[in-house]
Design a protein around this motif. Sequence first.
Motif, PDB file in Angstrom:
ATOM      1  N   GLY A 156       0.800  -1.214   0.000  1.00 40.31           N
ATOM      2  CA  GLY A 156       0.000   0.000   0.000  1.00 40.31           C
ATOM      3  C   GLY A 156       0.835   1.267   0.000  1.00 40.31           C
ATOM      4  O   GLY A 156       0.332   2.346  -0.350  1.00 40.31           O
ATOM      5  N   PHE A 157       2.098   1.164   0.396  1.00 41.15           N
ATOM      6  CA  PHE A 157       2.967   2.338   0.483  1.00 41.15           C
ATOM      7  C   PHE A 157       3.945   2.309  -0.679  1.00 41.15           C
ATOM      8  O   PHE A 157       4.905   1.540  -0.683  1.00 41.15           O
ATOM      9  CB  PHE A 157       3.695   2.350   1.834  1.00 41.15           C
ATOM     10  N   ILE A 158       3.680   3.142  -1.677  1.00 42.41           N
ATOM     11  CA  ILE A 158       4.407   3.047  -2.947  1.00 42.41           C
ATOM     12  C   ILE A 158       5.638   3.938  -2.992  1.00 42.41           C
ATOM     13  O   ILE A 158       6.442   3.837  -3.917  1.00 42.41           O
ATOM     14  CB  ILE A 158       3.478   3.371  -4.129  1.00 42.41           C
ATOM     15  N   ARG A 159       5.806   4.819  -2.003  1.00 45.07           N
ATOM     16  CA  ARG A 159       7.007   5.654  -1.963  1.00 45.07           C
ATOM     17  C   ARG A 159       8.099   4.968  -1.141  1.00 45.07           C
ATOM     18  O   ARG A 159       7.823   4.066  -0.350  1.00 45.07           O
ATOM     19  CB  ARG A 159       6.702   7.003  -1.309  1.00 45.07           C
ATOM     20  N   ALA A 160       9.315   5.429  -1.327  1.00 44.26           N
ATOM     21  CA  ALA A 160      10.388   5.008  -0.422  1.00 44.26           C
ATOM     22  C   ALA A 160      10.057   5.531   0.970  1.00 44.26           C
ATOM     23  O   ALA A 160       9.465   6.608   1.106  1.00 44.26           O
ATOM     24  CB  ALA A 160      11.720   5.563  -0.894  1.00 44.26           C
ATOM     25  N   PRO A 161      10.389   4.791   2.018  1.00 42.73           N
ATOM     26  CA  PRO A 161      10.023   5.231   3.374  1.00 42.73           C
ATOM     27  C   PRO A 161      10.400   6.675   3.697  1.00 42.73           C
ATOM     28  O   PRO A 161       9.599   7.423   4.264  1.00 42.73           O
ATOM     29  CB  PRO A 161      10.771   4.233   4.269  1.00 42.73           C
ATOM     30  N   ARG A 162      11.590   7.096   3.280  1.00 42.95           N
ATOM     31  CA  ARG A 162      12.039   8.455   3.612  1.00 42.95           C
ATOM     32  C   ARG A 162      11.201   9.525   2.908  1.00 42.95           C
ATOM     33  O   ARG A 162      11.141  10.679   3.358  1.00 42.95           O
ATOM     34  CB  ARG A 162      13.505   8.627   3.248  1.00 42.95           C
ATOM     35  N   ASP A 163      10.540   9.151   1.820  1.00 39.19           N
ATOM     36  CA  ASP A 163       9.773  10.134   1.055  1.00 39.19           C
ATOM     37  C   ASP A 163       8.459  10.523   1.737  1.00 39.19           C
ATOM     38  O   ASP A 163       7.782  11.446   1.277  1.00 39.19           O
ATOM     39  CB  ASP A 163       9.485   9.615  -0.352  1.00 39.19           C
ATOM     40  N   TYR A 164       8.105   9.811   2.815  1.00 39.94           N
ATOM     41  CA  TYR A 164       6.903  10.190   3.553  1.00 39.94           C
ATOM     42  C   TYR A 164       7.170  11.321   4.546  1.00 39.94           C
ATOM     43  O   TYR A 164       6.248  11.868   5.131  1.00 39.94           O
ATOM     44  CB  TYR A 164       6.315   8.974   4.275  1.00 39.94           C
ATOM     45  N   ARG A 165       8.445  11.665   4.730  1.00 41.89           N
ATOM     46  CA  ARG A 165       8.780  12.828   5.531  1.00 41.89           C
ATOM     47  C   ARG A 165       8.718  14.061   4.621  1.00 41.89           C
ATOM     48  O   ARG A 165       9.036  13.973   3.435  1.00 41.89           O
ATOM     49  CB  ARG A 165      10.195  12.693   6.118  1.00 41.89           C
ATOM     50  N   PRO A 166       8.352  15.251   5.123  1.00 47.88           N
ATOM     51  CA  PRO A 166       8.024  15.561   6.516  1.00 47.88           C
ATOM     52  C   PRO A 166       6.525  15.484   6.820  1.00 47.88           C
ATOM     53  O   PRO A 166       6.128  15.674   7.959  1.00 47.88           O
ATOM     54  CB  PRO A 166       8.507  17.006   6.645  1.00 47.88           C
ATOM     55  N   GLU A 167       5.695  15.189   5.789  1.00 52.19           N
ATOM     56  CA  GLU A 167       4.246  15.221   6.033  1.00 52.19           C
ATOM     57  C   GLU A 167       3.784  14.154   7.020  1.00 52.19           C
ATOM     58  O   GLU A 167       2.856  14.376   7.804  1.00 52.19           O
ATOM     59  CB  GLU A 167       3.469  15.046   4.704  1.00 52.19           C
ATOM     60  N   TYR A 168       4.394  12.975   6.970  1.00 54.68           N
ATOM     61  CA  TYR A 168       3.951  11.839   7.793  1.00 54.68           C
ATOM     62  C   TYR A 168       5.148  11.261   8.538  1.00 54.68           C
ATOM     63  O   TYR A 168       5.595  10.141   8.253  1.00 54.68           O
ATOM     64  CB  TYR A 168       3.285  10.780   6.917  1.00 54.68           C
ATOM     65  N   PRO A 169       5.683  11.997   9.484  1.00 55.96           N
ATOM     66  CA  PRO A 169       6.949  11.585  10.108  1.00 55.96           C
ATOM     67  C   PRO A 169       6.871  10.275  10.874  1.00 55.96           C
ATOM     68  O   PRO A 169       7.828   9.497  10.864  1.00 55.96           O
ATOM     69  CB  PRO A 169       7.280  12.762  11.043  1.00 55.96           C
ATOM     70  N   ALA A 170       5.755  10.020  11.574  1.00 55.68           N
ATOM     71  CA  ALA A 170       5.645   8.775  12.335  1.00 55.68           C
ATOM     72  C   ALA A 170       5.597   7.571  11.399  1.00 55.68           C
ATOM     73  O   ALA A 170       6.234   6.531  11.651  1.00 55.68           O
ATOM     74  CB  ALA A 170       4.408   8.801  13.233  1.00 55.68           C
ATOM     75  N   LEU A 171       4.844   7.706  10.303  1.00 54.18           N
ATOM     76  CA  LEU A 171       4.794   6.628   9.312  1.00 54.18           C
ATOM     77  C   LEU A 171       6.173   6.387   8.720  1.00 54.18           C
ATOM     78  O   LEU A 171       6.619   5.235   8.593  1.00 54.18           O
ATOM     79  CB  LEU A 171       3.792   6.981   8.210  1.00 54.18           C
ATOM     80  N   ALA A 172       6.868   7.457   8.370  1.00 52.31           N
ATOM     81  CA  ALA A 172       8.208   7.305   7.800  1.00 52.31           C
ATOM     82  C   ALA A 172       9.146   6.616   8.780  1.00 52.31           C
ATOM     83  O   ALA A 172       9.927   5.729   8.390  1.00 52.31           O
ATOM     84  CB  ALA A 172       8.760   8.680   7.418  1.00 52.31           C
ATOM     85  N   GLU A 173       9.055   6.986  10.047  1.00 48.25           N
ATOM     86  CA  GLU A 173       9.932   6.375  11.046  1.00 48.25           C
ATOM     87  C   GLU A 173       9.703   4.875  11.150  1.00 48.25           C
ATOM     88  O   GLU A 173      10.654   4.084  11.214  1.00 48.25           O
ATOM     89  CB  GLU A 173       9.713   7.041  12.400  1.00 48.25           C
ATOM     90  N   THR A 174       8.427   4.464  11.163  1.00 48.11           N
ATOM     91  CA  THR A 174       8.133   3.035  11.307  1.00 48.11           C
ATOM     92  C   THR A 174       8.534   2.262  10.055  1.00 48.11           C
ATOM     93  O   THR A 174       9.076   1.151  10.150  1.00 48.11           O
ATOM     94  CB  THR A 174       6.648   2.799  11.623  1.00 48.11           C
ATOM     95  N   LEU A 175       8.275   2.815   8.877  1.00 45.86           N
ATOM     96  CA  LEU A 175       8.627   2.109   7.649  1.00 45.86           C
ATOM     97  C   LEU A 175      10.139   2.029   7.471  1.00 45.86           C
ATOM     98  O   LEU A 175      10.658   1.010   6.988  1.00 45.86           O
ATOM     99  CB  LEU A 175       7.983   2.787   6.444  1.00 45.86           C
TER     100      LEU A 175
END
Length: 218
Positions: A156-175
């Motif tokens: 479901g998460f099609i971006r690289a984990p780091r690309d979810y920062r800065p909008e979704y920092p908690a999600l990026a941290e867990t991924l």
Amino acid sequence: MGRPTNPLLSRDAIAATALDISAEEGPDALTMRAIAARMGVRGPSLYNHVSSKDDLLDAMTALISKELDSSALATADWRAGITAYARSYRRVFLRHHGILPIVARRPVQTAEALGGYDAISAALLRHGLPPAEAAETAAAIDYLVLGSVLETYTAGFIRAPRDYRPEYPALAETLEAADAVPAAGPAPAGLAGLDERGFERGLALLLDGLGVRLDRLR
């Protein structure tokens, strides 16, 4: 007398061919005509063994259920038994995930499927759960197993984990943390193994709660 040109038809052979077609081409391709063509027979001959599309789905469900190994439920170690059962259940439906959205919505009415539910219910009763709680726990195991097959968390998460920062920092941290996990047992390393590890985590948490409940009942 010579042997027949076409293999002898049977209910299981028809169901196995139907499962192959649904796995390769999707459940929408599952027609009596397609099954007959794959088996090299005339369509009407199938109806000597399966009476309708619903009957075919029952035959497929029965064949899938025969693959499930519930023997571990007889062990005295309830946690080991349920763990082995749940893993076997998931492996079977991962092999047949294409047909799961259809068969999961159908009534449980084949002897093979009913036998599996009876086995988990008997194990939960034997280890001390009251009947209503045994039904709820069997349902919870079902939800965990089939839900983990129907849905992939990772894809479901099609971006690289780091690309979810800065909008979704908690999600990026867990991924990012999940992506750094090494391979362990059957689960691959990183995000590729997150679905497998997520199932194992959910199963462990469910069984931890069951252990607390059984201790209270003793």
